[in-house]
Design a protein around this motif. Structure first.
Motif, PDB file in Angstrom:
ATOM      1  N   GLU A   1      66.583  39.646  12.380  1.00  0.00           N
ATOM      2  CA  GLU A   1      67.854  40.039  12.398  1.00  0.00           C
ATOM      3  C   GLU A   1      68.545  40.360  10.937  1.00  0.00           C
ATOM      4  O   GLU A   1      67.824  39.701   9.987  1.00  0.00           O
ATOM      5  N   ASP A   2      69.572  41.094  10.818  1.00  0.00           N
ATOM      6  CA  ASP A   2      70.080  41.299   9.359  1.00  0.00           C
ATOM      7  C   ASP A   2      70.535  40.098   8.702  1.00  0.00           C
ATOM      8  O   ASP A   2      70.506  39.924   7.539  1.00  0.00           O
ATOM      9  N   TYR A   3      71.159  39.161   9.365  1.00  0.00           N
ATOM     10  CA  TYR A   3      71.444  37.885   8.799  1.00  0.00           C
ATOM     11  C   TYR A   3      70.401  37.138   8.330  1.00  0.00           C
ATOM     12  O   TYR A   3      70.823  36.402   7.173  1.00  0.00           O
ATOM     13  N   VAL A   4      69.414  37.219   8.671  1.00  0.00           N
ATOM     14  CA  VAL A   4      68.148  36.448   8.217  1.00  0.00           C
ATOM     15  C   VAL A   4      67.846  37.043   7.123  1.00  0.00           C
ATOM     16  O   VAL A   4      67.505  36.352   6.220  1.00  0.00           O
ATOM     17  N   VAL A   5      67.665  38.287   6.988  1.00  0.00           N
ATOM     18  CA  VAL A   5      67.297  39.272   5.751  1.00  0.00           C
ATOM     19  C   VAL A   5      68.289  38.959   4.661  1.00  0.00           C
ATOM     20  O   VAL A   5      67.968  38.678   3.324  1.00  0.00           O
ATOM     21  N   THR A   6      69.628  38.778   5.090  1.00  0.00           N
ATOM     22  CA  THR A   6      70.788  38.321   4.183  1.00  0.00           C
ATOM     23  C   THR A   6      70.391  37.035   3.517  1.00  0.00           C
ATOM     24  O   THR A   6      70.601  36.803   2.396  1.00  0.00           O
ATOM     25  N   ALA A   7      70.212  36.319   4.495  1.00  0.00           N
ATOM     26  CA  ALA A   7      70.119  34.627   3.951  1.00  0.00           C
ATOM     27  C   ALA A   7      68.769  34.534   2.963  1.00  0.00           C
ATOM     28  O   ALA A   7      68.762  33.973   2.052  1.00  0.00           O
TER      29      ALA A   7
ATOM     30  N   LYS B   1      69.846  35.909  -0.338  1.00  0.00           N
ATOM     31  CA  LYS B   1      70.549  34.963  -1.011  1.00  0.00           C
ATOM     32  C   LYS B   1      69.780  34.126  -1.948  1.00  0.00           C
ATOM     33  O   LYS B   1      70.373  33.233  -2.776  1.00  0.00           O
ATOM     34  N   GLY B   2      68.317  33.944  -1.584  1.00  0.00           N
ATOM     35  CA  GLY B   2      67.668  32.892  -2.484  1.00  0.00           C
ATOM     36  C   GLY B   2      67.584  31.456  -1.487  1.00  0.00           C
ATOM     37  O   GLY B   2      66.972  30.499  -2.050  1.00  0.00           O
ATOM     38  N   LEU B   3      67.985  31.548  -0.262  1.00  0.00           N
ATOM     39  CA  LEU B   3      67.807  30.184   0.539  1.00  0.00           C
ATOM     40  C   LEU B   3      66.422  29.913   0.723  1.00  0.00           C
ATOM     41  O   LEU B   3      65.284  30.826   0.921  1.00  0.00           O
ATOM     42  N   LYS B   4      66.153  28.547   0.768  1.00  0.00           N
ATOM     43  CA  LYS B   4      64.599  28.190   0.987  1.00  0.00           C
ATOM     44  C   LYS B   4      64.329  28.649   2.528  1.00  0.00           C
ATOM     45  O   LYS B   4      65.186  28.718   3.393  1.00  0.00           O
ATOM     46  N   GLU B   5      63.171  28.931   2.665  1.00  0.00           N
ATOM     47  CA  GLU B   5      62.615  29.293   3.971  1.00  0.00           C
ATOM     48  C   GLU B   5      62.826  28.381   5.158  1.00  0.00           C
ATOM     49  O   GLU B   5      63.229  28.664   6.066  1.00  0.00           O
ATOM     50  N   ARG B   6      62.893  27.192   4.543  1.00  0.00           N
ATOM     51  CA  ARG B   6      62.904  26.173   5.703  1.00  0.00           C
ATOM     52  C   ARG B   6      64.266  26.164   6.210  1.00  0.00           C
ATOM     53  O   ARG B   6      64.850  26.067   7.347  1.00  0.00           O
TER      54      ARG B   6
ATOM     55  N   HIS C   1      69.566  28.864  10.308  1.00  0.00           N
ATOM     56  CA  HIS C   1      70.081  30.161  10.671  1.00  0.00           C
ATOM     57  C   HIS C   1      69.232  30.695  11.731  1.00  0.00           C
ATOM     58  O   HIS C   1      69.940  31.030  12.655  1.00  0.00           O
ATOM     59  N   VAL C   2      68.068  30.518  11.781  1.00  0.00           N
ATOM     60  CA  VAL C   2      67.342  31.226  12.933  1.00  0.00           C
ATOM     61  C   VAL C   2      67.241  30.446  14.165  1.00  0.00           C
ATOM     62  O   VAL C   2      67.586  30.882  15.240  1.00  0.00           O
ATOM     63  N   LEU C   3      66.777  29.362  13.991  1.00  0.00           N
ATOM     64  CA  LEU C   3      66.736  28.475  15.161  1.00  0.00           C
ATOM     65  C   LEU C   3      68.369  28.180  15.762  1.00  0.00           C
ATOM     66  O   LEU C   3      68.216  28.205  17.207  1.00  0.00           O
ATOM     67  N   LYS C   4      69.315  28.095  14.879  1.00  0.00           N
ATOM     68  CA  LYS C   4      70.644  27.871  15.432  1.00  0.00           C
ATOM     69  C   LYS C   4      70.834  28.882  16.221  1.00  0.00           C
ATOM     70  O   LYS C   4      71.788  28.686  17.337  1.00  0.00           O
TER      71      LYS C   4
END
Length: 333
Positions: free
Chosen positions: A225-231, A234-239, A245-248
């Motif tokens: 999803e787009d919000y995953v690409v955006t996250a 932003k430089g967030l850690k993959e974990r 974001h994804v699991l929630k």
């Protein structure tokens, strides 16, 4: 519609479901051929006429169908399940005295461990989809999920109990406790855990594959999803991206299955508890269906079916309320 209105609406729907459960429960046992209560009494040795009269009055055996129905409605709503002549105790006491606590301990432990391991591995294999780890765990999950649970338990008993003599073959506690109960809380906990190891491992091996596959499927639907690409941009850690974001956002189907899993655990694991001679709700149900003298323990079965269905309705109600808390896209309306 606000939160209060939504809760009120769900409560009305839940009350309707409870009424439907009681009605179906009544129809099932009423539609059975012959007189189930008479068949139950005839299977008991030493049953006296007073006992039969007590059961007949409790179930309205000789009353018109409509009076019998309202009597059943009152009894089930007040959790008055009658008296079990086999156990010489009230049916509710038979359930909560030992089988229900034993099942909650065993199934609760197994479910929590299974869900945690299954969800964590499901996220990992979805992230590494197409790789060796993904292929291995998916194949292993399909294999363990398709193997009969009694075969898994039988293998564990054969290897760890009969061959290595490391773990007991069954029971909820050591047989020595019948005459010499544990003197300390620590001794009690160690004894119970020691006898829980094999049935718990059996349930985990059988169930964890389903949770891995379910979590993997849910994650794969949202990981692009787009919000995953955006996250990630932003430089967030993959974990953080995966678990926050994804699991929630992929958790709605998981919440439903978690709620139903914890509701279903009240019914116990009939095959596992019977295999390990573990006195829980599953073993109690098995014993109630197949009485030694023939027939079935109708009062006990009616109570077990009703409690299990009631827990499922409550679990669904709680899952509906959690949807809006975990996923802001869900609106109470």
């Amino acid at each position: 519609m606000g939160l209060k209105g939504y809760i009120a609406k769900r409560l009305v729907y839940t009350a309707f479901l409870v009424w439907a459960i009681i009605t179906v429960n009544f129809l099932i046992f009423t539609a059975m051929p012959g007189s189930p209560i008479e068949a139950y009494m005839s299977s008991l040795k030493g049953a006296n006429p007073e006992a039969f009269k007590r059961l007949a009055e409790h179930y309205g055996l000789y009353k018109p169908p409509h009076e019998k129905y309202f009597l059943t409605l009152k009894n089930l709503l007040t959790l008055d399940f009658g008296y079990s002549e086999r156990y010489r105790s009230s049916v509710l006491d038979v359930i909560i005295r030992e089988p229900l606590p034993n099942t909650l301990i065993l199934m609760g432990t197994a479910e929590v461990i299974t869900i945690i391991i299954g969800m964590l591995l499901g996220v990992i294999v979805a992230y590494k989809r197409g790789g060796v780890l993904d292929t291995t765990l998916v194949t292993g999950s399909l294999l363990t999920y398709s193997v009969p649970i009694f075969f898994i338990g039988w293998l564990l008993i054969t290897f760890f109990s009969l061959y290595l003599h490391l773990l007991p073959t069954g029971r909820a506690y050591p047989v020595e406790w019948i005459r010499n109960p544990p003197s300390t809380v620590f001794e009690y906990i160690i004894g119970r855990l020691y006898h829980m190891i094999l049935p718990t491992i059996t349930l985990i091996i059988f169930s964890v594959g389903g949770w891995i596959l379910l979590t993997r499927a849910c994650i794969l639907e949202t990981i692009t999803e787009d919000y995953v690409v955006t996250a990630r941009a932003k430089g967030l850690k993959e974990r953080t991206v995966l678990y926050k974001h994804v699991l929630k956002n992929a958790s709605l189907p998981l919440i439903t299955n978690i709620a139903l899993a914890f509701a279903g655990m009240i019914g116990g694991a009939m095959i596992t508890e019977t295999l390990f001679n573990y006195k829980g709700m599953g073993r109690l149900t098995y014993d109630a269906i197949f009485l030694t003298g023939g027939g079935s323990d109708i009062p006990l079965l009616q109570a077990i079916f009703y409690i299990l269905a009631l827990c499922t309705v409550v679990a669904n109600f709680l899952a509906d309320l959690l949807y809006g808390i975990i996923d802001p896209r869900v609106r109470y309306g």
